[in-house]
Scaffold this motif. Structure first.
Motif, PDB file in Angstrom:
ATOM      1  N   ALA A  72      95.492 -31.026 123.305  1.00 22.30           N
ATOM      2  CA  ALA A  72      96.796 -30.733 122.714  1.00 22.30           C
ATOM      3  C   ALA A  72      97.846 -31.699 123.236  1.00 22.30           C
ATOM      4  N   LEU A  73      97.798 -32.003 124.524  1.00 22.46           N
ATOM      5  CA  LEU A  73      98.765 -32.935 125.108  1.00 22.46           C
ATOM      6  C   LEU A  73      98.604 -34.332 124.505  1.00 22.46           C
ATOM      7  N   ARG A  74      97.380 -34.745 124.273  1.00 21.52           N
ATOM      8  CA  ARG A  74      97.168 -36.056 123.639  1.00 21.52           C
ATOM      9  C   ARG A  74      97.718 -36.061 122.208  1.00 21.52           C
ATOM     10  N   ARG A  75      97.547 -34.972 121.500  1.00 20.97           N
ATOM     11  CA  ARG A  75      98.102 -34.880 120.143  1.00 20.97           C
ATOM     12  C   ARG A  75      99.624 -34.966 120.156  1.00 20.97           C
ATOM     13  N   LEU A  76     100.227 -34.618 121.284  1.00 30.10           N
ATOM     14  CA  LEU A  76     101.675 -34.645 121.415  1.00 30.10           C
ATOM     15  C   LEU A  76     102.184 -35.950 122.020  1.00 30.10           C
ATOM     16  N   GLY A  77     101.292 -36.948 122.126  1.00 33.80           N
ATOM     17  CA  GLY A  77     101.741 -38.289 122.471  1.00 33.80           C
ATOM     18  C   GLY A  77     101.560 -38.720 123.903  1.00 33.80           C
ATOM     19  N   PHE A  78     100.882 -37.946 124.728  1.00 36.81           N
ATOM     20  CA  PHE A  78     100.614 -38.359 126.106  1.00 36.81           C
ATOM     21  C   PHE A  78      99.298 -39.131 126.149  1.00 36.81           C
TER      22      PHE A  78
END
Length: 445
Positions: A72-78
């Protein structure tokens, strides 16, 4: 043929924490950022499961989610390594990061809505994972929940799985926390009560003003259609907006049912006379309605003790037991009411108290911890046997917890990359213990 109601309790995950994420859940907010004990929480939950098994009930186990949710964090640009993602998210967006570390999957009453085969058009047990759209941290759960349920109930001859409803607030679905099935006996056709908080497509209808109504009427009707339920075995009832605004975020905080008993607070619903008359008629006139008056137990006392977020189980015909948190015992007014209740002429004959404080402090009582699945003996035989609690599985899961869980966890610890590694190691071993296959994203990469 024998019939059972199996309680599948959520196993508390290794990253159990108090992030205070749930607006509208008084207990969750009041304990935000406190230090938690994942090991104690998991063992409290296992002990409750074992106690119900020792009462003669069939008890199941439902695996937790993977947290922190790196995906989820990767989907949010991290970007970058897992360590880089954790560090950046914790520093740049701490509220989002805490949400992606939520321990909320332990409350499996929100995992799905389940309709037994006796109720459905095609004679199969139907499962629809809840989409939990009202809370970002819970909206991360449905895909993995669906995979876990399919690994537990894999035999297509007996079980049918649906995808969760569209990810939109108009179809906000909170699962079994707003769904109760009534029947005279578990093997007979029943009546399924769907409780909702608001109409998504009609602003003229009553709705709460302070806290959100998480379940919509439209979601409830959609699940009923998916499960092949008929008008003869469905009743819809709206939760009282005023009690939602007092912290009653799900129906199971203000009412609980089992077989032909409805145990509820006086202020729980609107238009209840019509709905209860429907229940009575559709079940053949055998319902027991037990109303708790406001002047005996206030809504505030009910919420703080989770009087209604208790399990109501049948040990033998005509003999039901309330499984209550110790908070009910510690509140003089609630304790006095329960002592009075079991002396009355109702099927509720006993109250047994359990310490589930780690869950209670995070906003969920005994009823939140379990997903109820009514099964006949053929269907029970078709369930993944490694998800049914036995003495051996109880011992093995306790050893697994001792091996992998931390004694204490603070919100600052959630950014520790070692915790992510510990959690993934633990969950990988758990899927082998429970024969679930690759249900977690890190296993599927």
């Amino acid at each position: 043929m024998q019939h059972y109601e199996v309680n599948f309790d959520g196993l508390v995950g290794p990253t159990h924490n108090y992030a205070g994420l749930s607006f509208g859940n008084v207990a969750s907010l009041s304990n935000a950022k406190s230090t938690s004990s994942p090991k104690s929480a998991a063992k409290q939950g296992l002990q409750k499961m074992k106690a119900l098994q020792e009462m003669g009930l069939v008890q199941g186990v439902l695996a937790p989610q993977e947290r922190p949710d790196i995906y989820a964090l990767r989907r949010l640009g991290f970007h970058g390594s897992d360590t880089d993602v954790l560090a950046a998210a914790a520093k740049e967006a701490p509220a989002i990061f805490r949400a992606c570390c939520s321990a909320s999957s332990m409350w499996t009453a929100n995992a799905a809505t389940v309709s037994p085969s006796a109720d459905t058009a095609n004679g199969k047990v139907h499962f629809t994972p809840a989409n939990l759209t009202n809370k970002f941290h819970r909206s991360l759960e449905p895909e993995t929940t669906g995979r876990i349920l399919r690994a537990m109930f894999a035999n297509a001859r007996y079980f049918e799985h649906h995808r969760h409803l569209p990810d939109n607030e108009h179809f906000g679905d909170e699962g079994a926390a707003n769904h109760t099935r009534f029947c005279n006996e578990y093997g007979f056709a029943g009546v399924e009560l769907f409780v909702y908080g608001r109409h998504a497509f009609d602003d003229s209808k009553p709705a709460p003003s302070r806290y959100p109504a998480r379940q919509t009427y439209e979601a409830s009707t959609a699940v009923a259609r998916l499960h092949g339920l008929s008008d003869d075995n469905v009743v819809y009832l709206q939760q009282n907006p005023a009690v939602i605004d007092k912290g009653v975020f799900h129906n199971d905080v203000i009412a609980v049912g089992n077989q032909n008993v409805m145990f509820y607070h006086q202020e729980a619903f609107i238009d209840q006379q019509r709905a209860f008359a429907e229940l009575e008629t559709k079940l053949g006139g055998s319902m027991h309605f037990i109303e708790v008056p406001s002047d005996v137990v206030s809504v505030e006392d009910a919420v703080s003790t989770y009087l209604f977020n208790t399990q109501l189980v049948t040990l033998k015909p005509g003999h039901m037991v309330i499984i209550a948190p110790t908070e009910c015992q510690e509140n003089a007014r609630v304790a006095a009411y329960l002592e009075h209740l079991v002396q009355q002429n109702t099927p509720i004959k006993e109250v047994r108290f359990f310490d589930v404080k780690q869950s209670m402090r995070n906003g969920g009582g005994p009823a939140c911890l379990r997903l109820r699945v009514a099964l006949n003996d053929q269907e029970l035989d078709a369930v993944n046997p490694h998800c049914i609690l036995t003495d051996g599985l109880f011992e093995r899961l306790n050893k697994w917890v001792d091996k992998h869980y931390r004694d204490e966890l603070s919100t600052d610890d959630l950014a520790d990359p070692q915790l992510l590694e510990e959690s993934r190691t633990a969950l990988d071993e758990l899927t082998q213990i429970m024969h679930l296959g690759s249900v977690y994203p890190f296993q599927r990469d």
